[in-house]
Enzyme design. Structure first.
Site, short mmCIF file in Angstrom:
data_model
loop_
_atom_site.label_atom_id
_atom_site.label_comp_id
_atom_site.label_asym_id
_atom_site.label_seq_id
_atom_site.Cartn_x
_atom_site.Cartn_y
_atom_site.Cartn_z
N LYS A 148 0.73 -1.23 10.46
CA LYS A 148 -0.25 -0.93 9.41
C LYS A 148 -1.60 -1.53 9.75
O LYS A 148 -1.69 -2.66 10.22
CB LYS A 148 0.19 -1.52 8.07
CG LYS A 148 1.38 -0.91 7.41
CD LYS A 148 1.59 -1.60 6.07
CE LYS A 148 2.79 -1.07 5.33
NZ LYS A 148 2.96 -1.81 4.06
N GLY A 169 -4.36 4.60 1.78
CA GLY A 169 -4.19 6.05 1.82
C GLY A 169 -3.42 6.55 3.02
O GLY A 169 -3.58 7.70 3.43
N GLY A 170 -2.59 5.67 3.59
CA GLY A 170 -1.78 6.09 4.74
C GLY A 170 -2.54 6.08 6.05
O GLY A 170 -1.98 6.41 7.10
N HIS A 212 8.35 3.34 -3.53
CA HIS A 212 7.01 2.76 -3.62
C HIS A 212 6.68 2.62 -5.10
O HIS A 212 6.42 3.62 -5.79
CB HIS A 212 6.01 3.68 -2.92
CG HIS A 212 4.61 3.18 -2.91
ND1 HIS A 212 3.79 3.29 -1.81
CD2 HIS A 212 3.86 2.55 -3.84
CE1 HIS A 212 2.61 2.77 -2.08
NE2 HIS A 212 2.62 2.33 -3.33
N HIS A 262 2.77 9.08 4.72
CA HIS A 262 2.56 7.80 4.02
C HIS A 262 1.45 7.90 2.98
O HIS A 262 0.88 6.89 2.58
CB HIS A 262 2.24 6.67 5.02
CG HIS A 262 3.15 6.65 6.20
ND1 HIS A 262 4.50 6.41 6.09
CD2 HIS A 262 2.91 6.88 7.52
CE1 HIS A 262 5.05 6.48 7.30
NE2 HIS A 262 4.12 6.77 8.17
N GLU A 315 1.07 -3.33 -5.19
CA GLU A 315 2.05 -2.38 -4.68
C GLU A 315 3.26 -3.11 -4.11
O GLU A 315 3.11 -4.10 -3.38
CB GLU A 315 1.41 -1.47 -3.62
CG GLU A 315 0.19 -0.72 -4.15
CD GLU A 315 -0.26 0.38 -3.21
OE1 GLU A 315 0.40 0.61 -2.18
OE2 GLU A 315 -1.28 1.02 -3.53
N ARG A 363 -9.03 -2.21 -7.03
CA ARG A 363 -9.79 -1.13 -7.66
C ARG A 363 -8.85 -0.32 -8.53
O ARG A 363 -7.64 -0.52 -8.50
CB ARG A 363 -10.38 -0.21 -6.58
CG ARG A 363 -9.32 0.28 -5.60
CD ARG A 363 -9.88 1.16 -4.50
NE ARG A 363 -8.94 1.40 -3.43
CZ ARG A 363 -7.95 2.28 -3.46
NH1 ARG A 363 -7.76 3.01 -4.55
NH2 ARG A 363 -7.15 2.45 -2.42
#
Length: 568
Positions: free
Chosen positions: A54, A60-61, A104, A131, A171, A189
């Site tokens: 990552k 946003g993947g 998720h 993703h 998350e 945000r």
């Protein structure tokens, strides 16, 4: 106070250390500053495979890749670094053990500058492609009230650990089987899917943001955050789901959306006539619905998606209808591998029925009549045989419609007594139909073999599209002798490699005269923030390159041309 917290939470490796110290569960991985190939390879071996790579500043993947086995690692690492550098100006990555069947689940939090923080329950965003989220719901299905509180309290601890002020989303990765959860990241945000939290809590989170930024305290305590009903959000993307979800930039020739109300929100930044560019994310709209319970909200989502009509470019609306209607999604058996697991049932073979072809032909006939007659004509009986037409001779039309790589010949006879339609020189179908006036829309009510239905249609110079309850069907209007060469999803057409989507030719990795093997990387295409690598479909010799680095490439354009066998 706000900006240091944003910096700390926006960098994934820093935030993992902070969460661990605050007692928020984190997943095993490497979040260090040593970014050399050697160190990352060592850490990857320690963590084990499959492995998630990552971007530390990702979202946003973007900059995210999975290495299934050790030999995949370096290719996945380099691809993640390249995309991360392009998207965020930073090629640093972190490594995590990849949970094969994760959910998720994320929690909306708000904090003020006086030390108060609340959670507004959780959202499930498990169903994703590349993703990146496709459909979200709140609250997450299948959780006990105790687990919901644990998630919310862990999210609040995460926000307080960095002295965060404002709106944030924490998350978590949740194991589908035992429902254990681990911190993944915090987005500092409001996120794309925040409207579903607003719908179930009756709040305006944008107003909260403004008031808290102005120095006001939170308007409620945790006990006053009431949860009611269920909400879904579907992301409308300009993309081709059956083509590997590749971006589908192009013109919005026709756009009709569901009617917004207190239970339905349509949030978009595009209008009919706009050109959807390759330079931006493919999301063009969000459809948000609320219901008293999950089943009611899901039924509303499917119904509203069937009312979302777009032509001119490819979208994922049909796929969203199929996804929301899937029995496993209806049963809330969701996880991030949902699409791969149910690929065959989500993408069954496309079947063009005679009923569909008749409806397309009727759309062409009524579009012609609409253009040739005044709008003052009224239709008293929608199943009379064209009372406004009053022809004492047969109107005969011949159409060639192409769908699913097959061209159909349609013959239509139309007079004041009846409408008859013949498909591929087969038997004639007698049908009844008429246009229903609905503003400028072409809306038709038909009775075909005692199957009564009402549907909308849109026609331009090259395509007729019918919008049915289960999605749209687009037919290409072709000349009788026109045949199109089939192109497979790999982007190859025998002697060349074509662009499977419109985009920018980012890199060319070969030159004329080079010999390549099947599977070799040839070029990199960038569209809607997505990197797509064009590969050789066979062993071949490069003949020519159809563009220079940085040039725009149209969908279907030849990017690489090979020498033919006889030339070699």
């Amino acid at each position: 106070m706000g900006s240091p917290a944003i910096r700390a939470k926006g960098i994934k490796n820093t935030s993992k250390h902070i969460m661990d110290a605050a007692g928020v569960p984190i997943i095993n991985g490497y979040h260090g500053e040593d970014q050399t190939d050697e160190r990352l390879q060592q850490e990857a071996k320690k963590i084990g495979f499959p492995l998630m790579i990552k971007a530390v500043r990702g979202g946003g993947g973007k900059g995210m890749r999975i290495a299934e086995k050790p030999e995949d690692f370096m290719d996945a690492l380099n691809s993640a670094r390249t995309e991360s550098q392009k998207s965020f100006g930073d090629s640093s990555v972190l490594l995590e053990r990849y949970v094969r069947s994760p959910r998720h689940v994320e929690v909306q939090v708000f904090a003020d500058q006086y030390g108060n923080a609340v959670y507004l329950w959780e959202r499930d965003c498990s169903v994703q492609r590349r993703h990146q989220k496709i459909i979200e719901e709140a609250p997450a299905p299948g959780l006990s009230e105790e687990l919901r509180r644990e998630l919310g309290e862990a999210a609040v601890r995460a926000a307080k650990a960095v002295g965060y002020v404002g709106a944030g989303t924490v998350e978590f990765i949740m194991d589908k089987e035992d429902l254990s959860f681990h911190f993944m990241e915090m987005n500092t945000r409001l996120q794309v899917e925040h409207p579903i939290s607003e719908m179930i809590t009756g709040t305006d989170l944008v107003e909260w943001q403004i008031r808290i930024a102005a120095g006001e305290p939170l308007p409620v305590t945790q006990e006053q955050v009431i949860r009611k009903g269920h909400a879904f959000e579907a992301r409308i993307y300009a993309e081709n789901p059956r083509g590997g979800f590749l971006p589908g930039a192009g013109p919005l020739r026709y756009l009709a959306t569901p009617e917004p109300n207190d239970l339905v929100r349509v949030e978009t930044g595009v209008r009919e006539g706009d050109e959807v560019s390759v330079h931006y994310d493919p999301m063009i709209a969000k459809l948000v619905v609320w219901g008293e319970n999950r089943a009611q909200a899901l039924n509303s989502l499917i119904a509203r998606l069937s009312e979302y009509h777009i032509t001119g470019l490819q979208t994922n609306i049909n796929f969203l209808i199929d996804l929301a209607s899937h029995p496993e999604f209806q049963a809330a058996n969701v996880h991030t591998g949902f699409i791969d697991q149910h690929f065959n049932t989500l993408f069954p073979p496309i079947e063009i029925k005679d009923d569909d072809l008749c409806k397309a032909a009727l759309s062409l006939v009524f579009n012609e009549l609409q253009a040739s007659q005044t709008n003052s004509l009224q239709y008293n009986d929608p199943f009379a045989a064209s009372p406004n037409l009053r022809l004492n001779y047969d109107l005969i039309r011949h159409y060639h419609l192409k769908a699913n790589e097959k061209t159909y010949q349609i013959n239509v006879k139309y007079n004041s007594e009846c409408i008859q339609i013949q498909i591929d020189n087969g038997q004639w179908h007698s049908v009844k139909a008429d246009r229903i006036f609905d503003g400028e829309r072409l809306k038709i009510r038909s009775n075909i073999a005692n199957n009564i239905s009402t549907y909308n249609a849109h026609i331009d110079e090259s395509e007729v599209t019918i919008f049915l309850d289960n999605g749209k069907i687009a037919f290409e209007l072709v000349q009788p002798k026109f045949l199109e060469t089939a192109v497979d999803q790999s982007g190859s057409a025998g002697s060349k490699v074509i662009a499977p989507m419109p985009g920018v030719l980012e890199k060319v990795l070969v030159k004329p005269g080079d010999s390549v093997k099947k599977g070799d990387n040839l070029a990199v295409l960038i569209a809607m923030k997505m990197e797509h690598i064009l590969k050789a479909p066979k062993d071949a010799v490069i003949k020519s390159i159809g563009g220079t680095e940085g040039s725009n490439v149209a969908k279907g354009a030849a990017v690489i041309t090979f020498e033919e066998e006889e030339e070699k």
